[in-house]
Design an enzyme around this catalytic site. Sequence first.
Site, PDB file in Angstrom:
ATOM      1  N   SER A 142       0.889  -1.124  -0.049  1.00 46.28           N
ATOM      2  CA  SER A 142      -0.142   0.135  -0.038  1.00 46.28           C
ATOM      3  C   SER A 142       0.929   1.505   0.007  1.00 46.28           C
ATOM      4  O   SER A 142       2.030   1.239   0.582  1.00 46.28           O
ATOM      5  CB  SER A 142      -0.668   0.073   1.182  1.00 46.28           C
ATOM      6  OG  SER A 142      -1.531   1.204   1.431  1.00 46.28           O
ATOM      7  N   TYR A 155      -3.099   0.287  10.330  1.00 53.72           N
ATOM      8  CA  TYR A 155      -2.906   0.009   9.008  1.00 53.72           C
ATOM      9  C   TYR A 155      -1.625   0.543   8.446  1.00 53.72           C
ATOM     10  O   TYR A 155      -0.864  -0.119   8.172  1.00 53.72           O
ATOM     11  CB  TYR A 155      -4.131   0.424   8.313  1.00 53.72           C
ATOM     12  CG  TYR A 155      -3.900   0.204   6.611  1.00 53.72           C
ATOM     13  CD1 TYR A 155      -4.265  -1.154   6.263  1.00 53.72           C
ATOM     14  CD2 TYR A 155      -3.693   1.161   5.973  1.00 53.72           C
ATOM     15  CE1 TYR A 155      -4.018  -1.377   4.979  1.00 53.72           C
ATOM     16  CE2 TYR A 155      -3.748   0.970   4.637  1.00 53.72           C
ATOM     17  CZ  TYR A 155      -3.960  -0.181   4.030  1.00 53.72           C
ATOM     18  OH  TYR A 155      -3.503  -0.410   2.679  1.00 53.72           O
TER      19      TYR A 155
END
Length: 253
Positions: free
Chosen positions: A131, A144
């Site tokens: 990501s 996250y």
Amino acid sequence: MGAVRDAGVVVTGAGRGIGAALARRFAAEGARVVVNDLDADRAEAVADEIGGIAVPGDAATTVAAARDALGGTVDVYCANAGLGSGGSEAAPEDVWARAWDVNVMAHVRAAHALLPGWLERGTGRFVSTVSAAGLLTMIGAAPYSVTKHGAYAFAEWLSLTYRHRGLKVHAICPQGVHTDMLAAAGSAGDLVLRPTAIEPEDVADALLQGIEEDRFLILPHPEVAEYYRVRAADPDRWLSGMNHLQRTWETNR
């Protein structure tokens, strides 16, 4: 594409989203694909669609079953399963623990299981779906962001440690992608990610191009490279810009 034709490929979290797109693209390139997902029905559906093999279950423990399903050899392992855990430092410890387990330790366990065979053969390919949050960060999502930094660091470490022994490593770092994870990101995702969100198939295209070009860092959103340069060259400028986004989000949510 010669690099993956006839290869035994495992894709975790492949019942939907980026994982399903990766599985479809590898199959289209002639690979033999194991589709892994916690949701057995989704894994079966994608496997049936592409002529692959469904191996449902926890991604952290799937290597042995996937290897057996492929006749004893995994050539490409895509550590794609992930959790988009939101929250701050005050997120419950079980949220932090689960994010570490899925986003980082599942990669570590897979590599631990795969590396002996790969190093003996002098070839293997590990693909980590990280990501852009792993290179930069994401507002409103401390578990996250932190664990995706860990996933990127582990992929980087694998590459620098074993590339001379035949291991190929790729870290995919997209921003927003039209998946269930984006939908669950709420107002922070709407502000930061949705305006430039791409399709899962675009991520799969970027990975296959990166494999062909033998690149470690895969950026389906090319602009992330510039953000990463600014972050490295002038951290205070970059943090000020991200704090502006944070304040905008706090004002409008």
